[in-house]
Scaffold this active site. Structure first.
Site, PDB file in Angstrom:
ATOM      1  N   GLN A 238       0.752  -1.260  -0.492  1.00 59.22           N
ATOM      2  CA  GLN A 238      -0.045   0.159   0.086  1.00 59.22           C
ATOM      3  C   GLN A 238       1.081   1.255  -0.070  1.00 59.22           C
ATOM      4  OE1 GLN A 238      -3.672  -0.463   2.302  1.00 59.22           O
ATOM      5  NE2 GLN A 238      -2.978  -2.127   2.756  1.00 59.22           N
ATOM      6  N   LYS A 254       1.640   7.515   6.747  1.00 62.26           N
ATOM      7  CA  LYS A 254       0.786   6.478   6.257  1.00 62.26           C
ATOM      8  C   LYS A 254      -0.612   7.777   6.391  1.00 62.26           C
ATOM      9  CE  LYS A 254       2.783   2.223   6.809  1.00 62.26           C
ATOM     10  NZ  LYS A 254       3.026   1.109   7.685  1.00 62.26           N
ATOM     11  N   GLU A 275      -4.650  -0.646   5.110  1.00 67.76           N
ATOM     12  CA  GLU A 275      -3.523  -0.046   6.332  1.00 67.76           C
ATOM     13  C   GLU A 275      -4.392   1.662   7.187  1.00 67.76           C
ATOM     14  OE1 GLU A 275       0.471   0.532   5.421  1.00 67.76           O
ATOM     15  OE2 GLU A 275       0.584  -1.571   5.095  1.00 67.76           O
ATOM     16  N   ALA A 358       5.989   8.097  11.274  1.00 67.17           N
ATOM     17  CA  ALA A 358       6.242   7.688  12.163  1.00 67.17           C
ATOM     18  C   ALA A 358       8.072   7.755  11.706  1.00 67.17           C
ATOM     19  CB  ALA A 358       6.266   5.637  12.077  1.00 67.17           C
ATOM     20  N   LEU A 361      13.826   4.653  11.597  1.00 65.05           N
ATOM     21  CA  LEU A 361      14.858   3.954  12.009  1.00 65.05           C
ATOM     22  C   LEU A 361      16.562   3.666  11.526  1.00 65.05           C
ATOM     23  CD1 LEU A 361      13.518   0.382  12.402  1.00 65.05           C
ATOM     24  CD2 LEU A 361      13.964   2.441  14.219  1.00 65.05           C
ATOM     25  N   ASP A 427      -1.963  -9.511  10.577  1.00 64.18           N
ATOM     26  CA  ASP A 427      -0.626  -9.241   9.695  1.00 64.18           C
ATOM     27  C   ASP A 427       0.708  -9.516   9.953  1.00 64.18           C
ATOM     28  OD1 ASP A 427      -0.322  -9.561   7.424  1.00 64.18           O
ATOM     29  OD2 ASP A 427      -0.194  -7.090   7.191  1.00 64.18           O
ATOM     30  N   GLU A 432      11.656  -8.088  13.026  1.00 67.63           N
ATOM     31  CA  GLU A 432      12.308  -7.879  12.499  1.00 67.63           C
ATOM     32  C   GLU A 432      13.945  -7.123  13.987  1.00 67.63           C
ATOM     33  OE1 GLU A 432      13.361  -4.296   9.536  1.00 67.63           O
ATOM     34  OE2 GLU A 432      11.784  -4.926   8.425  1.00 67.63           O
ATOM     35  N   ASP A 447       5.122  -2.058  10.844  1.00 71.60           N
ATOM     36  CA  ASP A 447       4.152  -2.059  10.556  1.00 71.60           C
ATOM     37  C   ASP A 447       3.198  -2.709  11.008  1.00 71.60           C
ATOM     38  OD1 ASP A 447       5.795  -0.929   8.399  1.00 71.60           O
ATOM     39  OD2 ASP A 447       6.371  -3.611   7.789  1.00 71.60           O
TER      40      ASP A 447
END
Length: 560
Positions: A238, A254, A275, A358, A361, A427, A432, A447
């Site tokens: 998306q 997003k 999302e 967000a 990182l 989902d 990670e 996510d």
């Protein structure tokens, strides 16, 4: 005549006197049993909460473990003696209340959870959600002392002081790109922008400390800093963008896809769901309330589609997808695997667009990450079931394989499962970790956009890893129990935490049914742990349910 009047007055006065004496005697008689009732001794501030914890059979509190780093890592060489002393005092107060260190076989695990907002004793409920949130974060479970973080447990390091001749090549100096600040950063943290302080504060066991003074300026930057660039992020199913700020900070964008009170269609498979921007924001707040601190900081923002995206983008593919809708709204759809078409365009009102931002990182070239396939990954098929869905003993095989056969990986995964169940997130196919730390580190909870899709239905399959493995961190369980008390009710502290987000002024980020669902699902988690205790007790292995990250912090227990 005068004599008769005096007699009558005297009679009235005497009657009133007798009535008064009678009433006083009656009041004393009624009050006498009250004075004979037993009462609790005076308690120091907030110890009425500790008394409640003791009455609900809580175990010892404290989160001093490899998975709980120091509470403040903003200055790595700063002293934490004062904070440690306060936390020790809290722990002493808890031990004085007689809270046991171990789970006994007869200990009740069915902690009462009040789902409704009525029927609770108002004297035990704090004045507001914000005060509850403040009290929660001030609780000993969130403020345990721990040793200083070793140098090798920091994700990134600032290069040491170098010679003047080499200084120009070692300093961070901005280029001539238009819109970016011409700044120079040195080894002093005072010269670092908030996003860089965040990166330098990441350690082996958390993304940021519990009381992080950098959190406010970081979220403020995400919400208000000028956007100088917007490009579409490659990959994914998306639309999402990478926004850049003048100080070289970046954020994942997003956009709003549906209204907050709109539930996901029951006939829609989880891998076809939208999302949601508010889900990303709420996931960050919930993750921090649970004491994890494994979701990168997220904030909401109203973005001008023209001024802050269309006019600043250098992404030609993205630029070609902007158009004006029939009612004059500015829209775009980008390019991605799903939902990137004119039928699924993102539109402003007419130019203002809600979104989550967000913090990014560290770049993969500086801090590589490893992607792990979830052992309880769904089949992502409309017809085929995953192995764990048909094999009730599936966890036994998982615990035989690295990295789940030792260390904290299994209970770290269960932490993530609990987060996903509370949010209704189906989902989670991968997770990670930072490669630098190997297998002994926390899991990144990234996510979360498909969370909070349905409030009217709980998804029990998300909780299967906990049901099958019957393993949970003691510190996690204690915090869950704490959040089930009226003084810290999960829905109340979530409402209060989300009210501090900028988009709250537009509308609450989670509707009341979603908040009520959090309390209901929390009760389900505690009931699942209770069933695990009962099952293990019948098999003679009751202590195996709890991974003791408090009293045996230096012990590595096989299989999490």
């Amino acid at each position: 005549m005068m004599l008769r009047m005096r007699c009558r007055s005297r009679t009235i006065c005497l009657s009133l006197a007798f009535i008064t004496i009678f009433l006083h005697l009656l009041l004393a008689f009624v009050s006498l049993p009250i004075y004979h009732q037993s009462c609790d001794p005076p308690l120091p501030p907030r110890t009425h909460i500790l008394r409640d914890l003791a009455r609900t059979s809580y175990t010892s509190v404290g989160v001093s473990s490899p998975a709980e780093p120091p509470t403040d890592t903003t200055q790595r060489d700063s002293s934490s003696k004062g904070a440690n002393k306060d936390a020790k005092d809290h722990v002493w107060a808890l031990s004085e209340m007689g809270l046991s260190v171990r789970e006994g076989k007869n200990t009740s695990m069915n902690t009462p959870v009040s789902v409704g907002r009525h029927g609770t004793n108002r004297a035990e409920v704090m004045e507001s959600g914000l005060s509850k949130l403040e009290a929660l974060f001030d609780h000993p479970l969130y403020n345990m002392p721990s040793p200083p973080i070793p140098e090798e447990d920091w994700l990134l390091k600032v290069k040491p002081k170098i010679k003047a001749s080499e200084k120009s090549s070692q300093m961070w100096v901005s280029g001539s790109q238009e819109g970016y600040e011409n700044v120079q950063w040195n080894s002093s943290s005072n010269s670092h922008p908030p996003w860089l302080r965040f990166h330098l504060g990441i350690s082996r066991w958390q993304l940021f400390p519990h009381h992080d003074p950098n959190m406010e300026p970081l979220t403020q930057q995400l919400a208000t800093h000028r956007i100088v660039s917007a490009v579409q992020k490659s990959g994914g199913t998306q639309l999402k963008l990478v926004m850049s700020f003048p100080n070289y900070g970046q954020a994942m964008f997003k956009p709003m896809k549906q209204e907050r009170d709109e539930e996901t269609n029951y006939n829609l498979y989880y891998f076809s769901d939208f999302e949601r921007h508010n889900a990303e924001i709420a996931a960050f707040h919930l993750d921090r309330i649970l004491g994890y601190r494994r979701v990168p900081p997220v904030t909401g923002r109203l973005v001008d589609v023209v001024k802050e995206i269309k006019d600043v983008t250098t992404d030609r593919k993205l630029a070609r997808t902007f158009f004006t809708s029939p009612v004059g709204s500015m829209c775009f759809y980008g390019q991605c695997s799903y939902y990137c078409s004119t039928e699924h365009a993102v539109c402003g009102r007419p130019r203002d667009l809600e979104a989550s931002l967000a913090v990014m990182l560290p770049d993969l070239s500086l801090a590589a990450r490893r992607s792990w396939r979830s052992p309880w990954r769904r089949s992502y098929s409309r017809r085929k079931l995953a192995k764990w869905e048909s094999d009730p003993d599936y966890c036994s095989s998982v615990k035989k394989n690295p990295p789940y056969n030792k260390g904290t990986r299994l209970v770290d995964f269960i932490d993530m499962v609990i987060l996903d169940f509370l949010m209704g997130n189906m989902d989670r196919h991968h997770y990670e970790t930072f490669e630098k730390f190997g297998n002994d580190t926390f899991l990144l909870h990234l996510d979360n956009g498909r969370a909070f899709g349905r409030h009217s239905k709980d998804e029990p399959s998300i909780l299967v890893p906990l049901e099958q493995c019957c393993r949970i961190r003691r510190s996690t369980l204690l915090r869950l129990r704490l959040l089930s008390l009226p003084q810290y009710r999960l829905s109340d502290v979530m409402r209060a935490s989300l009210s501090q987000d900028p988009l709250h002024s537009v509308a609450p980020l989670l509707s009341e049914p979603h908040l009520a669902a959090l309390d209901r699902r929390l009760k389900t988690v505690l009931e699942a742990v209770s069933r695990c205790h009962k099952r293990q007790s019948e098999d003679g292995g009751d202590d195996e349910v709890i991974f003791d990250d408090i009293t045996h912090k230096d012990t590595v227990t096989p299989a999490g």
